[in-house]
Design an enzyme around this catalytic site. Structure first.
Site, PDB file in Angstrom:
ATOM      1  N   GLY A  13       0.782  -1.234   0.000  1.00 53.58           N
ATOM      2  CA  GLY A  13       0.000   0.000   0.000  1.00 53.58           C
ATOM      3  C   GLY A  13       0.811   1.279   0.000  1.00 53.58           C
ATOM      4  N   SER A  19       2.231   8.197   2.096  1.00 52.18           N
ATOM      5  CA  SER A  19       1.403   7.023   2.419  1.00 52.18           C
ATOM      6  C   SER A  19       1.612   6.577   3.863  1.00 52.18           C
ATOM      7  CB  SER A  19       1.763   5.841   1.508  1.00 52.18           C
ATOM      8  OG  SER A  19       1.444   6.114   0.165  1.00 52.18           O
ATOM      9  N   ILE A  20       0.515   6.195   4.527  1.00 51.72           N
ATOM     10  CA  ILE A  20       0.620   5.612   5.866  1.00 51.72           C
ATOM     11  C   ILE A  20       1.545   4.386   5.805  1.00 51.72           C
ATOM     12  CG2 ILE A  20      -0.677   4.412   7.671  1.00 51.72           C
ATOM     13  CD1 ILE A  20      -3.058   6.316   6.991  1.00 51.72           C
ATOM     14  N   ASP A  65      -1.191  -6.204  -7.800  1.00 49.43           N
ATOM     15  CA  ASP A  65      -2.562  -5.700  -7.668  1.00 49.43           C
ATOM     16  C   ASP A  65      -3.275  -6.709  -6.773  1.00 49.43           C
ATOM     17  OD1 ASP A  65      -5.373  -5.343  -7.964  1.00 49.43           O
ATOM     18  OD2 ASP A  65      -5.020  -4.191  -9.787  1.00 49.43           O
ATOM     19  N   TYR A 159     -18.277   9.670   3.574  1.00 50.97           N
ATOM     20  CA  TYR A 159     -17.400   8.480   3.582  1.00 50.97           C
ATOM     21  C   TYR A 159     -18.169   7.299   2.974  1.00 50.97           C
ATOM     22  CZ  TYR A 159     -13.468   5.580   5.074  1.00 50.97           C
ATOM     23  OH  TYR A 159     -12.369   4.748   5.088  1.00 50.97           O
ATOM     24  N   LYS A 166     -15.184  -0.476   5.626  1.00 52.55           N
ATOM     25  CA  LYS A 166     -14.371  -0.541   6.852  1.00 52.55           C
ATOM     26  C   LYS A 166     -15.077  -1.380   7.926  1.00 52.55           C
ATOM     27  CE  LYS A 166     -10.770   1.905   5.547  1.00 52.55           C
ATOM     28  NZ  LYS A 166      -9.563   1.200   5.058  1.00 52.55           N
ATOM     29  N   LYS A 196      -3.716  13.853   5.543  1.00 57.55           N
ATOM     30  CA  LYS A 196      -3.681  14.285   4.141  1.00 57.55           C
ATOM     31  C   LYS A 196      -2.712  13.434   3.329  1.00 57.55           C
ATOM     32  CE  LYS A 196      -5.162  18.680   2.484  1.00 57.55           C
ATOM     33  NZ  LYS A 196      -5.402  20.012   3.059  1.00 57.55           N
ATOM     34  N   LEU A 198      -2.385  10.771  -0.406  1.00 57.85           N
ATOM     35  CA  LEU A 198      -2.906  10.706  -1.781  1.00 57.85           C
ATOM     36  C   LEU A 198      -4.389  10.325  -1.771  1.00 57.85           C
ATOM     37  CD1 LEU A 198      -2.025  10.814  -4.804  1.00 57.85           C
ATOM     38  CD2 LEU A 198      -1.634   8.342  -4.649  1.00 57.85           C
ATOM     39  N   ALA A 199      -4.743   9.348  -0.915  1.00 61.84           N
ATOM     40  CA  ALA A 199      -6.127   8.871  -0.858  1.00 61.84           C
ATOM     41  C   ALA A 199      -7.082   9.915  -0.293  1.00 61.84           C
ATOM     42  CB  ALA A 199      -6.215   7.594  -0.024  1.00 61.84           C
TER      43      ALA A 199
HETATM   44  P1  NAD Z   1      -2.533   6.047  -0.066  1.00 57.13           P
HETATM   45  O1  NAD Z   1      -3.223   6.513  -1.286  1.00 57.13           O
HETATM   46  O2  NAD Z   1      -1.144   6.460   0.140  1.00 57.13           O
HETATM   47  O3  NAD Z   1      -2.633   4.459   0.068  1.00 57.13           O
HETATM   48  C1  NAD Z   1      -3.666   3.701  -0.512  1.00 57.13           C
HETATM   49  C2  NAD Z   1      -2.989   2.563  -1.234  1.00 57.13           C
HETATM   50  O4  NAD Z   1      -3.939   1.608  -1.704  1.00 57.13           O
HETATM   51  C3  NAD Z   1      -2.192   3.032  -2.455  1.00 57.13           C
HETATM   52  O5  NAD Z   1      -0.843   2.684  -2.309  1.00 57.13           O
HETATM   53  C4  NAD Z   1      -2.815   2.245  -3.597  1.00 57.13           C
HETATM   54  O6  NAD Z   1      -1.888   1.877  -4.585  1.00 57.13           O
HETATM   55  C5  NAD Z   1      -3.342   1.047  -2.837  1.00 57.13           C
HETATM   56  N1  NAD Z   1      -4.311   0.268  -3.620  1.00 57.13           N
HETATM   57  C6  NAD Z   1      -5.539   0.637  -4.060  1.00 57.13           C
HETATM   58  N2  NAD Z   1      -6.078  -0.342  -4.809  1.00 57.13           N
HETATM   59  C7  NAD Z   1      -5.175  -1.367  -4.818  1.00 57.13           C
HETATM   60  C8  NAD Z   1      -5.148  -2.657  -5.419  1.00 57.13           C
HETATM   61  N3  NAD Z   1      -6.151  -3.110  -6.188  1.00 57.13           N
HETATM   62  N4  NAD Z   1      -4.049  -3.436  -5.214  1.00 57.13           N
HETATM   63  C9  NAD Z   1      -3.013  -3.004  -4.455  1.00 57.13           C
HETATM   64  N5  NAD Z   1      -2.994  -1.785  -3.874  1.00 57.13           N
HETATM   65  C10 NAD Z   1      -4.059  -0.981  -4.057  1.00 57.13           C
HETATM   66  O7  NAD Z   1      -3.461   6.566   1.164  1.00 57.13           O
HETATM   67  P2  NAD Z   1      -3.425   6.229   2.735  1.00 57.13           P
HETATM   68  O8  NAD Z   1      -4.213   7.317   3.353  1.00 57.13           O
HETATM   69  O9  NAD Z   1      -2.050   5.936   3.159  1.00 57.13           O
HETATM   70  O10 NAD Z   1      -4.332   4.908   2.810  1.00 57.13           O
HETATM   71  C11 NAD Z   1      -3.883   3.685   3.348  1.00 57.13           C
HETATM   72  C12 NAD Z   1      -4.968   3.036   4.205  1.00 57.13           C
HETATM   73  O11 NAD Z   1      -5.212   3.872   5.338  1.00 57.13           O
HETATM   74  C13 NAD Z   1      -6.318   2.845   3.529  1.00 57.13           C
HETATM   75  O12 NAD Z   1      -6.856   1.602   3.929  1.00 57.13           O
HETATM   76  C14 NAD Z   1      -7.151   3.968   4.101  1.00 57.13           C
HETATM   77  O13 NAD Z   1      -8.531   3.659   4.086  1.00 57.13           O
HETATM   78  C15 NAD Z   1      -6.597   4.008   5.499  1.00 57.13           C
HETATM   79  N6  NAD Z   1      -6.874   5.222   6.261  1.00 57.13           N
HETATM   80  C16 NAD Z   1      -6.545   6.449   5.756  1.00 57.13           C
HETATM   81  C17 NAD Z   1      -6.818   7.606   6.494  1.00 57.13           C
HETATM   82  C18 NAD Z   1      -6.517   8.970   5.953  1.00 57.13           C
HETATM   83  O14 NAD Z   1      -7.136   9.934   6.397  1.00 57.13           O
HETATM   84  N7  NAD Z   1      -5.564   9.120   5.037  1.00 57.13           N
HETATM   85  C19 NAD Z   1      -7.413   7.486   7.762  1.00 57.13           C
HETATM   86  C20 NAD Z   1      -7.729   6.200   8.254  1.00 57.13           C
HETATM   87  C21 NAD Z   1      -7.451   5.085   7.490  1.00 57.13           C
HETATM   88  O1  0WE Z   2     -10.176   5.625   3.715  1.00 57.66           O
HETATM   89  C1  0WE Z   2     -10.067   6.787   3.415  1.00 57.66           C
HETATM   90  C2  0WE Z   2     -10.082   7.216   1.954  1.00 57.66           C
HETATM   91  C3  0WE Z   2      -9.983   6.072   0.999  1.00 57.66           C
HETATM   92  C4  0WE Z   2     -10.259   6.428  -0.432  1.00 57.66           C
HETATM   93  C5  0WE Z   2      -9.931   7.648  -1.013  1.00 57.66           C
HETATM   94  C6  0WE Z   2     -10.205   7.891  -2.355  1.00 57.66           C
HETATM   95  C7  0WE Z   2      -9.948   9.209  -3.026  1.00 57.66           C
HETATM   96  C8  0WE Z   2      -9.733   9.058  -4.508  1.00 57.66           C
HETATM   97  C9  0WE Z   2     -10.864   5.473  -1.210  1.00 57.66           C
HETATM   98  N1  0WE Z   2     -11.155   5.692  -2.525  1.00 57.66           N
HETATM   99  C10 0WE Z   2     -10.822   6.859  -3.091  1.00 57.66           C
HETATM  100  N2  0WE Z   2     -11.123   7.030  -4.423  1.00 57.66           N
HETATM  101  C11 0WE Z   2     -10.685   8.096  -5.128  1.00 57.66           C
HETATM  102  O2  0WE Z   2     -11.028   8.246  -6.330  1.00 57.66           O
HETATM  103  N3  0WE Z   2      -9.949   7.718   4.412  1.00 57.66           N
HETATM  104  C12 0WE Z   2     -10.100   7.297   5.786  1.00 57.66           C
HETATM  105  C13 0WE Z   2      -9.749   9.163   4.182  1.00 57.66           C
HETATM  106  C14 0WE Z   2     -11.078   9.839   4.160  1.00 57.66           C
HETATM  107  O3  0WE Z   2     -11.868   9.836   3.070  1.00 57.66           O
HETATM  108  C15 0WE Z   2     -13.020  10.518   3.371  1.00 57.66           C
HETATM  109  C16 0WE Z   2     -12.968  10.961   4.696  1.00 57.66           C
HETATM  110  C17 0WE Z   2     -11.724  10.521   5.218  1.00 57.66           C
HETATM  111  C18 0WE Z   2     -11.206  10.729   6.599  1.00 57.66           C
HETATM  112  C19 0WE Z   2     -14.144  10.780   2.593  1.00 57.66           C
HETATM  113  C20 0WE Z   2     -15.196  11.512   3.123  1.00 57.66           C
HETATM  114  C21 0WE Z   2     -15.149  11.958   4.435  1.00 57.66           C
HETATM  115  C22 0WE Z   2     -14.029  11.696   5.249  1.00 57.66           C
END
Ligand code: NAD
Ligand code: 0WE
Length: 259
Positions: A13, A19-20, A65, A159, A166, A196, A198-199
């Site tokens: 990921g 990225s986390i 993937d 969300y 989730k 903040k 990419l996601a």
């Molecule tokens: P990120 O975009 O850096 O990471 C998301 C990753 O998912 C990317 O590396 C992407 O390549 C990977 N991914 C998506 N589809 C895939 C597939 N088919 N095969 C392999 N990899 C795939 O963003 P992030 O915020 O680091 O997200 C990582 C995790 O943390 C997610 O599960 C997200 O829901 C969770 N999370 C994020 C936040 C936030 O606010 N950013 C808060 C709580 C939980």
């Molecule tokens: O899990 C997430 C986000 C995951 C995510 C983000 C994207 C953006 C781009 C999944 N799919 C996509 N698809 C895209 O096309 N988080 C915990 C971050 C997040 O997302 C939100 C939040 C928070 C926090 C969406 C709405 C409200 C709060």
């Protein structure tokens, strides 16, 4: 002397340095673990390989993937080769939903959008654990961590379908913990506050979410990737040897509030 000297980990990921999953990787490397990375596709390959090259020694990287069985089988084959047939730790940090499903009415969610989000965001934990199982059995046990969010148990506007994913993911954590505990494998989730990455960048109104948490959380601020990485490290480490099937909040205390 690191906490994880001689231990092996796979982190799935990493997309970029925000990225986390990258923060988890840095915490694991700091504690002496040997870490392999997987990246989703060729589009991300360059960036992930560049990050991996910055480590000493450079981290091995494999394309996977997580929704393609053949990719998962191949990647775990390569990881088995790399780590002598044994794996101690697995990090699942993967989620995706269509952008149109992260806004508007949940009633409008299409079957296709729902299935895609569930497959990527919840089912892949099961796929990756299936890949990891023989390697963790060979290691005499293991520890698995996935990333969740409060929107899986409370309503966070917009969300939407990801919240349902989730909820499924956190339930999968409990069932997988039950299923693999007999092999000395632990499975836990870290429920992170908004960060903040990419996601998060693609989400309109994300700044409002960050501001709400900073205003209401006991610590009066948001959390960092590093704080989430360190909590994942704890759950992956022997210090958490009695913890499985659990969801640990790393959210500056936001989830405890009733107002
Ligand atoms: P990120 O975009 O850096 O990471 C998301 C990753 O998912 C990317 O590396 C992407 O390549 C990977 N991914 C998506 N589809 C895939 C597939 N088919 N095969 C392999 N990899 C795939 O963003 P992030 O915020 O680091 O997200 C990582 C995790 O943390 C997610 O599960 C997200 O829901 C969770 N999370 C994020 C936040 C936030 O606010 N950013 C808060 C709580 C939980
Ligand atoms: O899990 C997430 C986000 C995951 C995510 C983000 C994207 C953006 C781009 C999944 N799919 C996509 N698809 C895209 O096309 N988080 C915990 C971050 C997040 O997302 C939100 C939040 C928070 C926090 C969406 C709405 C409200 C709060």
């Amino acid at each position: 002397m690191g906490l994880l000297d001689g231990k092996t980990a796979l982190v799935a990921g990493v997309a970029n340095k925000d990225s986390i999953a990258w923060a988890v990787t840095m915490a694991l490397v700091r504690e002496g673990a040997r870490v392999a990375l997987t990246y989703q596709n060729e589009r991300l390959e360059g960036r992930v390989r560049n990050l991996a090259q910055e480590c000493d020694p450079p981290l091995p990287c494999f394309q996977m993937d997580a929704t393609i069985d053949e990719d998962v089988t191949k990647a775990f084959g390569a990881i088995g080769q790399e780590f002598g047939g044994k794996l101690d730790m697995l990090v699942h940090s993967i989620a995706f939903a269509r952008k149109e499903d992260l806004a508007g009415g949940i009633v409008e969610t299409s079957s296709e959008g729902f299935k895609l989000a569930q497959e990527v965001s919840a089912y892949t934990l099961i796929s990756l654990m299936r890949g990891a199982l023989p390697l963790m059995k060979a290691a005499g046990g293991g520890s698995v961590v996935t990333l969740s969010y409060l929107g899986g148990e409370r309503v966070v506007p917009n969300y939407n379908v990801m919240g349902i994913c989730k909820a499924a993911l956190e339930s999968a954590v409990r069932y997988l913990a039950w299923d693999t505990g007999k092999h000395n494998i632990r499975v836990n989730a870290v429920s992170a506050g908004p960060i903040k990455t990419l996601a998060a960048r693609g989400i309109s109104g994300f700044t409002t979410v960050l501001d709400q948490v900073a205003a209401k959380a006991p610590l009066g601020r948001n959390v960092t990737q590093e704080e989430v990485g360190n909590a994942c490290l704890f759950l992956l480490s022997p210090w958490a040897s009695g913890i499985t099937g659990e969801v640990l909040y790393v959210d500056a205390g936001y989830n405890i509030m009733g107002m």
